[in-house]
Scaffold this motif. Sequence first.
Motif: not given
Length: 322
Positions: A228, A235-240, A305, A307, A311-312, A315
């Motif tokens: 990941r 995983y779009f939410e991790y783009k940044n 960043f 989480i 949540k981890y 996923e």
Amino acid sequence: MEDSLKAKNIGLGTAAIGRPVYINIKQNADKKPFNLSAFKAKGLRVLEDAYNKGVRYFDTSPGYGLAEQLLVEWLDKKNDPSIKVSTKWGYTYVANFKPDAKEHEIKEHSLIKLNEQWEYSKLLLPHLKLYQIHSATLDTGVLDNLEVLKRLHELKKENNITIGLTTTGNNQTEVLEKALSIEVENEVLFQSYQSTFNILDQSLVKYKDILQNLSGPFIIKEALANGRLIPNSNYFEYKNLYNFMDQLANKYNVGADAIALGYCMAVFPEALVLSGANNEIHLDANLKAIEISLTNSEIEQLSAFGISSTKYWQERKQLQWQ
């Protein structure tokens, strides 16, 4: 500086060279028919390549298919006391090297399984330095099983090895706290822990002082979060996060994998971080983590960043064997 000293903070985890599939994001899946003899030969080449590049620590398990067998065979041709091995007990590999098997491993934390698996694992001696409970959890009751704990203590004394355990799941900190208090014959039994730590799951940071002052190693697994932390489109939410990792990768002229591994080394400088590479290209890329030194500001930015463990692991449960 000798290569073996350069690689002292990185060990090779052997799951990916011992069985054809594992829990991961595999972006370039191999569609070729599985060939066991070719797979075994490739695994032996990876061990030799890691050794030639300075790796001296190898982590394995009966649950990793033929990984223990590969190490026994490979070590038989080595005469280097600096090679250290850790293995585990508690999981049995049952997929019979079929990539599409419905079941890949069975967990059993019984005294019978401990004794059964030790009979083969002991062939790794004298390189075997650490014997671990594989994925110790509260629900199996293994940490309350006095017969098992006593037997582990016996193995420690008889073979001059360290006893440890690996943790998994969003309650790994609870398992850690319980294990730290366990004594057998007035001795703290567990002096090594192999746990998940990475940019996303930082739950173990609060135990940093304890983990780095054990008599045995603190081993970090899943430093890449099962793939990941390699920038991908899933995983779009991790783009940044991916963008920042790419910036750092360009700055240090390494891959994102080296940034992720380097982060773990920066936070836990005394830890042993496992590479799960199963080929020369990935191993070379992973080992570049040794060459970088992230700044305090970069470490803080990466830490931002993180989480929640819940949540981890939610996923992670969605990842497939592939």
